[in-house]
Design a protein around this motif. Structure first.
Motif, PDB file in Angstrom:
ATOM      1  N   ILE A  36       0.421  -1.016  -0.206  1.00 25.56           N
ATOM      2  CA  ILE A  36      -0.581   0.015   0.508  1.00 25.56           C
ATOM      3  C   ILE A  36       0.664   1.393  -0.249  1.00 25.56           C
ATOM      4  O   ILE A  36       0.166   2.386  -0.458  1.00 25.56           O
ATOM      5  N   ARG A  37       1.408   1.234   0.401  1.00 26.44           N
ATOM      6  CA  ARG A  37       3.067   2.427   0.743  1.00 26.44           C
ATOM      7  C   ARG A  37       3.212   2.933  -0.615  1.00 26.44           C
ATOM      8  O   ARG A  37       3.176   3.864  -1.467  1.00 26.44           O
ATOM      9  N   ASN A  38       3.919   1.986  -1.785  1.00 30.48           N
ATOM     10  CA  ASN A  38       4.141   2.121  -2.616  1.00 30.48           C
ATOM     11  C   ASN A  38       3.061   2.177  -3.685  1.00 30.48           C
ATOM     12  O   ASN A  38       3.582   3.205  -4.335  1.00 30.48           O
ATOM     13  N   ARG A  39       2.140   1.867  -3.809  1.00 30.77           N
ATOM     14  CA  ARG A  39       1.039   1.862  -4.379  1.00 30.77           C
ATOM     15  C   ARG A  39       0.429   3.996  -3.708  1.00 30.77           C
ATOM     16  O   ARG A  39       0.133   4.423  -5.265  1.00 30.77           O
ATOM     17  N   PHE A  40       0.265   4.426  -2.589  1.00 32.57           N
ATOM     18  CA  PHE A  40      -0.029   5.018  -2.755  1.00 32.57           C
ATOM     19  C   PHE A  40       1.257   6.272  -2.953  1.00 32.57           C
ATOM     20  O   PHE A  40       0.658   7.391  -3.361  1.00 32.57           O
ATOM     21  N   MET A  41       2.564   6.049  -2.306  1.00 36.25           N
ATOM     22  CA  MET A  41       3.240   6.647  -3.122  1.00 36.25           C
ATOM     23  C   MET A  41       3.042   7.826  -4.908  1.00 36.25           C
ATOM     24  O   MET A  41       3.546   8.564  -4.947  1.00 36.25           O
ATOM     25  N   LEU A  42       3.226   6.012  -5.216  1.00 34.12           N
ATOM     26  CA  LEU A  42       2.899   5.884  -6.607  1.00 34.12           C
ATOM     27  C   LEU A  42       2.091   7.278  -7.770  1.00 34.12           C
ATOM     28  O   LEU A  42       1.803   8.216  -8.214  1.00 34.12           O
ATOM     29  N   ALA A  43       1.014   7.137  -6.714  1.00 36.54           N
ATOM     30  CA  ALA A  43      -0.454   7.775  -6.968  1.00 36.54           C
ATOM     31  C   ALA A  43      -0.246   9.432  -6.679  1.00 36.54           C
ATOM     32  O   ALA A  43      -0.471  10.332  -7.184  1.00 36.54           O
ATOM     33  N   LEU A  44       0.734   9.659  -5.678  1.00 37.15           N
ATOM     34  CA  LEU A  44       0.688  10.876  -4.850  1.00 37.15           C
ATOM     35  C   LEU A  44       1.542  11.103  -6.018  1.00 37.15           C
ATOM     36  O   LEU A  44       2.095  13.216  -5.607  1.00 37.15           O
ATOM     37  N   ALA A  45       2.570  10.916  -6.104  1.00 39.10           N
ATOM     38  CA  ALA A  45       3.631  11.075  -7.103  1.00 39.10           C
ATOM     39  C   ALA A  45       3.378  11.614  -7.941  1.00 39.10           C
ATOM     40  O   ALA A  45       3.616  13.176  -9.283  1.00 39.10           O
ATOM     41  N   TYR A  46       2.550  11.299  -9.115  1.00 40.09           N
ATOM     42  CA  TYR A  46       1.916  11.693 -10.627  1.00 40.09           C
ATOM     43  C   TYR A  46       0.534  12.642  -9.583  1.00 40.09           C
ATOM     44  O   TYR A  46       0.589  13.617 -10.726  1.00 40.09           O
ATOM     45  N   ASP A  47       0.133  13.013  -8.869  1.00 32.77           N
ATOM     46  CA  ASP A  47      -1.318  13.831  -8.643  1.00 32.77           C
ATOM     47  C   ASP A  47      -0.794  15.151  -8.245  1.00 32.77           C
ATOM     48  O   ASP A  47      -0.963  16.364  -9.099  1.00 32.77           O
ATOM     49  N   GLY A  48       0.422  14.975  -7.491  1.00 37.67           N
ATOM     50  CA  GLY A  48       1.448  16.410  -7.655  1.00 37.67           C
ATOM     51  C   GLY A  48       2.246  16.599  -7.947  1.00 37.67           C
ATOM     52  O   GLY A  48       3.316  17.553  -7.942  1.00 37.67           O
TER      53      GLY A  48
END
Length: 351
Positions: free
Chosen positions: A171-183
């Motif tokens: 879950i950490r890596n999935r969240f980081m991937l999504a947040l890195a793209y979104d922001g």
């Protein structure tokens, strides 16, 4: 760890330690670290050539540029202390253009300091200059020409392949991937986030000035998908270390619950790219892709620059990349207005 402990070579030489300490007062830790490593490399070259850095002349600096362009990363050409690192990174002769420019810029700043302090009369590093309103022959080129290579961006099929590979990640890596793209976040900004930087009511991410490259605070939104991942990650995060302020922590056995470094995040993304069949994927790909997507969606250049935290819109232009197919489609879509009329007049007059 102190600067002196990280870069003992620089503090053994006169003036260089003081110069680096001065940079530490004005720039982010990542920038200071890059300067430190660059100057250590220059001093190593000088030692091998029998050059005293404060007394180096233009010919010595040019020799260093040639060395950077042709240096082999093999064990035979590395100093004894650095042979293990060089052996692992043997891939090609010479360094990338961006790396060479960074190192020469660092050397120039070092000699600027010596000149300002009265140690030297003249800086041996030539600085490029630009003359306004003159294109050809209107500027003076520095020691190293600047080459901008368009970055690789995934197409729709490749993007889906990346998401498929990421779907089995923790879950950490999935969240980081999504947040890195979104922001559109830089890896250093992402890994430096604290729990208090997240504002679910926005939802927004607050980027503190101390963690950004330009030392300018900003806020960027994130999607509902990322908000859902954040909620799921928080439950997992509390079990790791509920007292730490940092949002992202290491989950390895060796560094359990310690701050997650951007080097570790880079390795995670590199591994993802390998599994997805995307060897060119990097952490910065997500930032390039996000800013390009905003341009595709009709955002103006000032808006994208503010979102990215760029101090200059010229920098933002380097991040926006349209394929030839996209430009052709955009051309076809706009033929119903002025361009359509202009094409009709061209046809009527010239065909």
């Amino acid at each position: 760890m102190t600067l002196q402990a990280r870069f003992p070579t620089l503090f053994e030489q006169p003036y260089s330690g003081e110069w680096l300490a001065e940079q530490d007062e004005h720039f982010t830790p990542n920038t200071v670290s890059a300067y430190g490593h660059a100057l250590v490399d220059y001093f190593r070259f000088c030692a091998m050539q029998g050059i005293n850095p404060p007394d180096a002349n233009r010919a010595d600096v040019l020799a260093y540029v040639r060395d950077l362009k042709t240096r082999s990363k093999s064990v035979a050409h590395a100093s004894p202390a650095k042979r293990p690192q060089y052996a692992r990174n043997t891939a090609h002769e010479g360094f990338a253009n961006a790396t060479i420019r960074l190192r020469i810029a660092t050397v120039r700043l070092y000699y600027d300091y010596l000149t300002d302090e009265g140690i030297r009369v003249k800086n041996p590093v030539k600085k490029g200059q630009y003359t306004k309103f003159r294109t050809f022959g209107g500027g003076k080129r520095g020691l190293v020409a600047r080459y901008e290579k368009p970055p690789w961006l995934p197409n729709e099929t490749q993007w889906q392949a990346l998401l498929n590979a990421a779907s089995s990640e923790p879950i950490r890596n999935r969240f980081m991937l999504a947040l890195a793209y979104d922001g559109g976040l830089r890896r250093g900004e992402l890994c430096a986030l604290e729990g208090g930087d997240m504002d679910p009511s926005g939802p927004l991410v607050r980027l503190r000035a101390a963690t950004t490259k330009t030392q300018r605070a900003r806020e960027v939104p994130y999607s509902q998908t990322t908000a859902d991942l954040y909620k799921a990650y928080l439950k997992h995060r509390r079990r790791l270390n509920p007292t730490s302020d940092l949002l992202f922590l290491s989950e390895s056995r060796r560094n359990k619950a310690q701050p997650l470094t951007f080097w570790t995040w880079s390795k995670v993304v590199q591994a993802l790219g390998k599994r997805a069949g995307l060897p060119l994927l990097t952490t910065h790909t997500l930032r390039h892709l996000r800013l390009t997507d905003l341009a595709r969606a009709g955002w103006t250049l000032p808006q994208i620059a503010a979102f990215a935290g760029h101090s200059s819109e010229d920098t933002t232009k380097l991040y926006i990349h349209f394929s030839a197919q996209e430009l052709s489609e955009r051309f076809r879509q706009t033929l119903g207005s002025l361009l359509d009329w202009r094409q009709e007049t061209l046809k009527a007059s010239l065909v």
